[in-house]
Scaffold this motif. Structure first.
Motif, PDB file in Angstrom:
ATOM      1  N   PRO A 167       0.834  -1.210   0.000  1.00  0.00           N
ATOM      2  CA  PRO A 167       0.000   0.000   0.000  1.00  0.00           C
ATOM      3  C   PRO A 167       0.866   1.256   0.000  1.00  0.00           C
ATOM      4  CG  PRO A 167       0.098  -0.922   2.207  1.00  0.00           C
ATOM      5  CD  PRO A 167       0.879  -1.853   1.304  1.00  0.00           C
ATOM      6  N   ASN A 168       0.273   2.360  -0.408  1.00  0.00           N
ATOM      7  CA  ASN A 168       0.886   3.695  -0.369  1.00  0.00           C
ATOM      8  C   ASN A 168       2.111   3.867  -1.258  1.00  0.00           C
ATOM      9  OD1 ASN A 168      -1.066   4.652   1.487  1.00  0.00           O
ATOM     10  ND2 ASN A 168       0.051   3.590   3.117  1.00  0.00           N
ATOM     11  N   VAL A 169       2.199   3.066  -2.320  1.00  0.00           N
ATOM     12  CA  VAL A 169       3.250   3.281  -3.310  1.00  0.00           C
ATOM     13  C   VAL A 169       2.792   4.451  -4.187  1.00  0.00           C
ATOM     14  CG1 VAL A 169       4.480   2.313  -5.295  1.00  0.00           C
ATOM     15  CG2 VAL A 169       3.959   0.861  -3.312  1.00  0.00           C
ATOM     16  N   ALA A 170       3.634   5.454  -4.349  1.00  0.00           N
ATOM     17  CA  ALA A 170       3.324   6.592  -5.210  1.00  0.00           C
ATOM     18  C   ALA A 170       3.626   6.198  -6.651  1.00  0.00           C
ATOM     19  CB  ALA A 170       4.138   7.807  -4.815  1.00  0.00           C
ATOM     20  N   VAL A 171       2.593   6.169  -7.488  1.00  0.00           N
ATOM     21  CA  VAL A 171       2.738   5.804  -8.895  1.00  0.00           C
ATOM     22  C   VAL A 171       2.407   7.022  -9.743  1.00  0.00           C
ATOM     23  CG1 VAL A 171       1.941   4.287 -10.753  1.00  0.00           C
ATOM     24  CG2 VAL A 171       2.096   3.414  -8.405  1.00  0.00           C
ATOM     25  N   THR A 172       3.353   7.426 -10.579  1.00  0.00           N
ATOM     26  CA  THR A 172       3.158   8.549 -11.483  1.00  0.00           C
ATOM     27  C   THR A 172       3.140   8.020 -12.909  1.00  0.00           C
ATOM     28  OG1 THR A 172       4.359   9.998  -9.968  1.00  0.00           O
ATOM     29  CG2 THR A 172       4.072  10.788 -12.223  1.00  0.00           C
ATOM     30  N   VAL A 173       2.153   8.456 -13.688  1.00  0.00           N
ATOM     31  CA  VAL A 173       2.046   8.066 -15.094  1.00  0.00           C
ATOM     32  C   VAL A 173       2.304   9.314 -15.930  1.00  0.00           C
ATOM     33  CG1 VAL A 173       0.533   7.141 -16.890  1.00  0.00           C
ATOM     34  CG2 VAL A 173       0.382   6.257 -14.549  1.00  0.00           C
ATOM     35  N   THR A 174       3.215   9.180 -16.898  1.00  0.00           N
ATOM     36  CA  THR A 174       3.531  10.296 -17.787  1.00  0.00           C
ATOM     37  C   THR A 174       3.359   9.874 -19.238  1.00  0.00           C
ATOM     38  OG1 THR A 174       5.890   9.802 -18.043  1.00  0.00           O
ATOM     39  CG2 THR A 174       5.264  11.164 -16.149  1.00  0.00           C
ATOM     40  N   ALA A 175       3.134  10.849 -20.092  1.00  0.00           N
ATOM     41  CA  ALA A 175       3.127  10.609 -21.537  1.00  0.00           C
ATOM     42  C   ALA A 175       4.570  10.362 -21.966  1.00  0.00           C
ATOM     43  CB  ALA A 175       2.539  11.814 -22.266  1.00  0.00           C
TER      44      ALA A 175
ATOM     45  N   ARG B  23       7.431   4.799  -6.365  1.00  0.00           N
ATOM     46  CA  ARG B  23       8.328   5.075  -5.238  1.00  0.00           C
ATOM     47  C   ARG B  23       7.641   4.700  -3.931  1.00  0.00           C
ATOM     48  NH1 ARG B  23      12.258   9.667  -5.817  1.00  0.00           N
ATOM     49  NH2 ARG B  23      12.436   9.980  -8.030  1.00  0.00           N
ATOM     50  N   LEU B  24       8.424   4.109  -3.064  1.00  0.00           N
ATOM     51  CA  LEU B  24       7.988   3.821  -1.698  1.00  0.00           C
ATOM     52  C   LEU B  24       9.232   3.793  -0.832  1.00  0.00           C
ATOM     53  CD1 LEU B  24       5.691   3.062   0.277  1.00  0.00           C
ATOM     54  CD2 LEU B  24       6.162   0.666  -0.258  1.00  0.00           C
ATOM     55  N   LYS B  25       9.193   4.531   0.267  1.00  0.00           N
ATOM     56  CA  LYS B  25      10.345   4.594   1.163  1.00  0.00           C
ATOM     57  C   LYS B  25      10.760   3.177   1.569  1.00  0.00           C
ATOM     58  CE  LYS B  25      12.019   6.668   5.380  1.00  0.00           C
ATOM     59  NZ  LYS B  25      11.748   7.545   6.508  1.00  0.00           N
TER      60      LYS B  25
END
Length: 129
Positions: free
Chosen positions: A24-32, A80-82
């Motif tokens: 849980p709480n993994v920051a997922v960023t989606v970019t073009a 990203r996840l610490k």
């Protein structure tokens, strides 16, 4: 006549390596593909993000042997996840009317003591359509 693009979706599943435990709480960023941010999500307790809508070419573009335009959109995912190695999944293909699921195998930094500042990169080659 101008056709509006179709819609495809992308989602991600983050889990701890080897044990395949959801994270849980993994920051997922989606970019073009050009780096423009499309969306950012946090994984839920099951390690999943909600699907993200992506404009894609029409399905008909993938039904001829030599389409004038590639029949999918290309996006990049960064996770990203610490305490875990960063993940970069590049050139992920999203097709019209489907949901692409990108698995994100997160490796605990305790398993990589000398690589604390590195990212794991995965490049998806284009489909041979």
């Amino acid at each position: 006549m101008i056709l509006l693009p179709a819609t495809g979706y992308i989602t991600a599943r983050a889990f701890a390596s080897k044990a395949i435990l959801p994270l849980p709480n993994v920051a997922v960023t989606v970019t073009a593909s050009d780096g423009t941010a499309i969306a950012m999500r946090l994984t839920n307790r099951s390690g999943l993000i909600t699907p993200i809508e992506i404009p894609v070419p029409e399905k008909s573009e993938s039904q001829s042997p030599n389409p004038g335009e590639r029949p999918f959109a290309v996006v990049n995912l960064y996770a990203r996840l610490k305490g875990y190695e960063q993940i970069a999944a590049e050139n992920v293909q999203v097709f019209a009317g489907t949901t692409t699921v990108q698995n994100l195998e997160m490796i605990p930094l305790s398993e990589l003591p000398n690589q604390w500042d590195q990212s794991e990169r995965f490049d998806t080659p284009a489909q041979n359509l």
